[in-house]
Motif scaffolding. Structure first.
Motif, short mmCIF file in Angstrom:
data_model
loop_
_atom_site.label_atom_id
_atom_site.label_comp_id
_atom_site.label_asym_id
_atom_site.label_seq_id
_atom_site.Cartn_x
_atom_site.Cartn_y
_atom_site.Cartn_z
N GLY A 24 23.65 -6.65 -7.21
CA GLY A 24 24.33 -5.56 -7.89
C GLY A 24 23.57 -4.25 -7.90
N LYS A 25 22.28 -4.27 -7.56
CA LYS A 25 21.45 -3.07 -7.53
C LYS A 25 21.41 -2.41 -6.14
CE LYS A 25 20.05 -3.42 -11.85
NZ LYS A 25 20.46 -2.42 -12.88
N LEU A 26 22.11 -2.99 -5.18
CA LEU A 26 22.06 -2.47 -3.82
C LEU A 26 23.11 -1.38 -3.62
CD1 LEU A 26 21.79 -5.83 -1.81
CD2 LEU A 26 19.93 -4.39 -2.70
N SER A 27 22.87 -0.53 -2.64
CA SER A 27 23.86 0.47 -2.24
C SER A 27 25.02 -0.22 -1.53
CB SER A 27 23.24 1.51 -1.31
OG SER A 27 22.92 0.92 -0.05
N GLY A 28 26.10 0.53 -1.33
CA GLY A 28 27.26 -0.05 -0.64
C GLY A 28 26.92 -0.52 0.76
N GLY A 29 26.16 0.28 1.50
CA GLY A 29 25.77 -0.10 2.86
C GLY A 29 24.88 -1.33 2.87
N THR A 66 31.25 -2.23 9.26
CA THR A 66 30.26 -1.17 9.16
C THR A 66 30.67 -0.03 8.24
OG1 THR A 66 31.10 -0.09 11.16
CG2 THR A 66 29.31 -1.67 11.45
N VAL A 67 31.76 -0.20 7.49
CA VAL A 67 32.16 0.82 6.52
C VAL A 67 31.05 1.00 5.49
CG1 VAL A 67 33.76 1.35 4.65
CG2 VAL A 67 34.63 0.47 6.81
N GLY A 68 30.66 2.24 5.23
CA GLY A 68 29.64 2.53 4.24
C GLY A 68 28.22 2.49 4.77
N MET A 69 28.05 2.16 6.04
CA MET A 69 26.70 2.09 6.61
C MET A 69 26.31 3.40 7.26
SD MET A 69 26.44 -1.65 8.41
CE MET A 69 26.65 -3.16 7.48
N ILE A 126 24.12 5.51 10.27
CA ILE A 126 24.12 5.30 11.73
C ILE A 126 23.12 4.24 12.14
CG2 ILE A 126 23.64 6.41 13.94
CD1 ILE A 126 24.82 8.98 12.80
N ASP A 127 21.93 4.28 11.56
CA ASP A 127 20.89 3.32 11.94
C ASP A 127 21.30 1.90 11.59
OD1 ASP A 127 18.09 2.69 12.80
OD2 ASP A 127 17.92 2.04 10.71
N ALA A 128 21.83 1.69 10.39
CA ALA A 128 22.26 0.36 9.98
C ALA A 128 23.43 -0.12 10.84
CB ALA A 128 22.66 0.37 8.51
N ARG A 129 24.33 0.80 11.19
CA ARG A 129 25.47 0.43 12.03
C ARG A 129 25.01 -0.04 13.40
NH1 ARG A 129 29.89 4.94 12.21
NH2 ARG A 129 30.00 4.26 10.04
N GLN A 130 24.06 0.68 13.99
CA GLN A 130 23.58 0.29 15.32
C GLN A 130 22.85 -1.04 15.29
OE1 GLN A 130 21.36 3.79 16.52
NE2 GLN A 130 23.16 4.72 17.46
N LYS A 131 22.12 -1.31 14.20
CA LYS A 131 21.45 -2.60 14.07
C LYS A 131 22.47 -3.74 13.94
CE LYS A 131 17.12 -0.90 12.08
NZ LYS A 131 16.27 -0.80 10.86
N LEU A 132 23.57 -3.47 13.23
CA LEU A 132 24.60 -4.49 13.10
C LEU A 132 25.27 -4.74 14.45
CD1 LEU A 132 25.78 -6.23 10.78
CD2 LEU A 132 27.69 -4.67 10.75
N TRP A 133 25.48 -3.67 15.22
CA TRP A 133 26.03 -3.83 16.56
C TRP A 133 25.15 -4.75 17.40
CZ3 TRP A 133 27.71 1.73 18.51
CH2 TRP A 133 28.74 2.20 17.70
N ALA A 134 23.83 -4.50 17.34
CA ALA A 134 22.89 -5.32 18.11
C ALA A 134 22.96 -6.78 17.66
CB ALA A 134 21.47 -4.78 17.96
N GLU A 137 33.23 1.95 18.08
CA GLU A 137 32.62 0.64 17.84
C GLU A 137 33.25 -0.40 18.76
OE1 GLU A 137 31.04 -0.42 13.76
OE2 GLU A 137 32.99 -1.40 13.72
N ALA A 138 34.57 -0.43 18.80
CA ALA A 138 35.27 -1.36 19.68
C ALA A 138 34.97 -1.05 21.15
CB ALA A 138 36.77 -1.28 19.43
N GLU A 139 34.91 0.24 21.48
CA GLU A 139 34.66 0.63 22.86
C GLU A 139 33.28 0.19 23.32
OE1 GLU A 139 35.71 4.48 25.63
OE2 GLU A 139 35.41 4.77 23.49
N SER A 140 32.29 0.24 22.42
CA SER A 140 30.92 -0.12 22.77
C SER A 140 30.71 -1.63 22.83
CB SER A 140 29.95 0.48 21.74
OG SER A 140 30.01 1.88 21.73
N LEU A 141 31.46 -2.39 22.03
CA LEU A 141 31.13 -3.80 21.84
C LEU A 141 32.10 -4.78 22.47
CD1 LEU A 141 30.21 -3.65 18.02
CD2 LEU A 141 28.62 -3.72 19.94
N ALA A 142 33.38 -4.47 22.46
CA ALA A 142 34.40 -5.48 22.75
C ALA A 142 34.48 -5.81 24.23
CB ALA A 142 35.76 -5.01 22.25
N GLN A 143 34.60 -7.10 24.51
CA GLN A 143 34.91 -7.55 25.85
C GLN A 143 36.42 -7.53 26.10
OE1 GLN A 143 32.96 -11.12 24.89
NE2 GLN A 143 31.22 -10.81 26.25
#
Length: 305
Positions: A131-136, A160-163, A165-173, A194-200
């Protein structure tokens, strides 16, 4: 890793109605082992309903939903998936490490806590109350909970809503690492890059039907648009009225134009503005293809009405 022919999840002619509203109208969708599938569509297209059917949260009114060839509500199927929905009601007072241990205990062969934390990038949050964490940060914890059971399929709904850029890219990885390990991922997102970078493979839904599906390149090829980016003194409202101009937008000091007749538009712009500069021309991305596909669907409906 290329997807195999093993189908791990399927909708076959799925129909779902809510009163007079038909949320899904005969949707066919398959997910192969080891592939990342992006399910796209505007609000009300049927994305959440499709995912809810595959998760066994709701039943189809027609057609079938299957996980690993089983009814999605069977425990043997549910133990093989991980889920990250748009919203999650988690105990706010529990520490992150306690949450991970609790959820992992529901699975027969969970990941070690440290491995789950590393994949989700939350190693420094394990002693923090949720409960003490940020949304991201909470979204990253939810991702860790989705993968802690060593699932064969992970369903990620707007992950990745609320993240930042750095956190989003780490989640992509992390998503790509899961796929490389043979896990299948179903991604719904409003971030088309996001879909363009990741999706097969991409499935585009509209009004409860499949409008198009295939690789990102295949979807681009269906929409013969070209992007023009430049600095010009021309009025964007005027350019928007020119034949075969699909859209005109401002990008800081630049103007972005999508058109199916780039050569004609460029010639006209250069004739009207000799000071035109910083010119870039690219073929359409997934965003333009998505916009055009959904626009065509709306146009067909309006004509039918």
């Amino acid at each position: 890793m290329k997807p195999t022919n093993d189908v791990v999840a399927r909708l076959s002619g799925a129909v779902k109605r809510y009163g007079n509203l038909t949320a899904l109208d005969g949707v066919d969708l398959v997910l192969h082992r080891g592939e990342l599938l992006a399910v796209l569509g505007p609000n009300g297209a049927g994305k959440s309903t499709s995912i809810s059917l595959l998760l066994g949260l709701i039943r189809p009114d027609g057609g079938r939903a299957e996980l690993f060839g089983l009814d999605p509500q069977q425990i043997d199927a549910r133990r093989r998936i991980g889920v990250m929905l748009q919203s999650a009601m988690l105990p706010l007072t529990l520490r992150v490490g306690e949450l991970l241990r609790l959820v992992a205990s529901y699975y027969p062969n969970p990941r070690p806590l440290i491995e789950s934390a590393k994949l989700a990038g939350i190693g420094d949050l394990l002693q923090r109350p949720y409960g003490k964490l940020s949304g991201g940060q909470q979204r990253r914890v939810q991702f860790a909970l989705a993968l802690c059971g060593r699932p064969e399929i992970v369903f990620l709904d707007e992950p990745t809503v609320g993240m930042d850029i750095d956190a989003r890219q780490k989640l992509w990885a992390a998503m790509l690492a899961l796929v490389a390990d043979g896990c299948s991922v179903v991604l719904t997102t409003h971030y088309l890059e996001e879909a363009e970078s990741l999706a097969q493979r991409v499935v585009v839904l509209g009004k409860g039907r499949v409008l198009s599906e295939g690789s990102v390149d295949a979807l681009r090829a269906q929409v013969p648009l070209t992007r023009i980016r430049c600095v010009t003194d021309l009025d964007p409202a005027v350019i928007a009225t020119w034949p075969q101009v699909a859209s005109v937008e401002h990008d800081g000091s630049h103007m972005r134009i999508s058109t199916s007749a780039a050569e004609n538009v460029l010639r006209r712009m250069l004739e009207a503005d000799a000071s035109l500069r910083e010119l870039e021309v690219q073929r359409a991305g997934l965003a333009e293809a998505f916009t055009e596909l959904t626009r065509e669907e709306n146009a067909v409906e309006q004509e039918a009405a």
